[in-house]
Design an enzyme around this catalytic site. Structure first.
Site, PDB file in Angstrom:
ATOM      1  N   HIS A  90       0.351 -11.729   0.749  1.00  0.00           N
ATOM      2  CA  HIS A  90      -0.654 -10.860   0.108  1.00  0.00           C
ATOM      3  C   HIS A  90      -1.414 -11.648  -0.873  1.00  0.00           C
ATOM      4  CE1 HIS A  90      -1.447  -6.403  -0.642  1.00  0.00           C
ATOM      5  NE2 HIS A  90      -2.422  -7.072  -0.632  1.00  0.00           N
TER       6      HIS A  90
ATOM      7  N   TYR B 178       0.949  -1.081  -0.004  1.00  0.00           N
ATOM      8  CA  TYR B 178      -0.134   0.031  -0.090  1.00  0.00           C
ATOM      9  C   TYR B 178       0.843   1.079   0.072  1.00  0.00           C
ATOM     10  CZ  TYR B 178      -3.689  -3.175   1.393  1.00  0.00           C
ATOM     11  OH  TYR B 178      -4.590  -4.337   1.677  1.00  0.00           O
TER      12      TYR B 178
END
Length: 282
Positions: A111, A52
């Site tokens: 992830h 992010y």
């Protein structure tokens, strides 16, 4: 509901996501206040990732949690799949900790699936636990076949959760993945619970079914989307909010109790598929 309480610390029924947060200097202070508002309202699970903003969201979290007792927080981050092997994962975890200004993560997630074998990732995760850098580990964006393969390798059954996209308009996991996870005692972290990714969001928020249920409770459409997930066993939604007022609106959804009739109305308007579908990923 208790969620991932290996540390003995209860986790709020709604967490906070951070995708796209921390990337705009002009919004940084406001986003920091939004996270703090959530913490004060009992949303002590904060989810982020090295992806992010290439660490920007982790830095935002690090600033937002200053002054909060570490033991009152449940911090989650995620490692890129190409960093999830013994060559890079230890350095990447330490980098995440440095950006988040903490000594350990309560939960560290793969992830999504990459080329690093599950056996290697699981071994590395266990070593991170031994080093005290993480308390537990899990995965994100893994479908049923991936989970079955993960559980077949050494230490794979130590996986604590699967974080997937899940909301009223995207219910494919209910066909096979969700039952399997429940059978194995794994909760789900539901990202994009407000359909913040994709064109379906407007359709959900403007739906007459959602709006009618919202009116019955004096609630917002977003709160009804969260309440739909909260009505189910083992689901922890992690909505993202960049504004304190929206964060507090999300937090208030825990007080909503949808009736069986209201749930039936929502199910009829947005039915779960009766066949296998591809896992939604954003």
């Amino acid at each position: 509901m208790e969620f991932l309480t290996q540390s003995g610390m209860p986790v709020g029924r709604i967490g906070q996501g951070t995708w796209y947060l921390g990337e705009k200097p002009s919004a940084f202070a406001r986003e920091c206040r939004a996270l703090r508002a959530g913490i004060d309202a009992g949303m002590n699970l904060i989810d982020t990732a090295e992806m992010y903003g290439e660490g920007a969201a982790e830095r935002l979290v690090g600033d937002a949690i200053q002054g909060v007792e570490r033991g009152e927080l449940y911090l989650v981050s995620k490692v890129y799949p190409f960093h999830a092997g013994r060559r890079d994962i230890f350095r990447c975890c330490e980098n995440s900790l440095r950006r988040m200004k903490t000594d350990y993560l309560d939960l560290y997630l793969l992830h999504w699936r990459g080329s690093v074998p599950f056996a290697e990732t699981a071994e590395c995760m266990e070593q991170l636990k031994e080093r005290g850098l993480i308390r537990a580990w899990g995965v994100s964006n893994l479908d049923l076949e991936d989970m079955e393969e993960l559980f077949s390798v050494d230490s794979g059954q130590n996986c604590q959760t699967d974080q997937v996209l899940y909301h009223l308009g995207s219910r494919g996991i209910e066909y096979d993945l969700l039952p399997w996870l429940r059978e194995h005692g794994l909760p789900i972290m539901a990202y994009c619970p407000l359909a913040q990714a994709g064109q379906l969001r407007n359709g959900l928020l403007r739906s007459s079914a959602v709006r009618n249920v919202a009116e019955q409770h004096g609630a917002s459409a977003c709160q009804i989307l969260l309440a739909f997930l909260l009505a189910q066993e083992g689901i922890v939604p992690i909505p993202r909010s960049s504004r304190p007022e929206h964060t507090l609106e999300n937090a208030a959804a825990v007080r909503l109790q949808l009736s069986a009739e209201e749930l039936q109305t929502l199910n009829h308007a947005f039915p779960a598929p009766n066949h296998k579908t591809m896992l939604d990923i954003v």
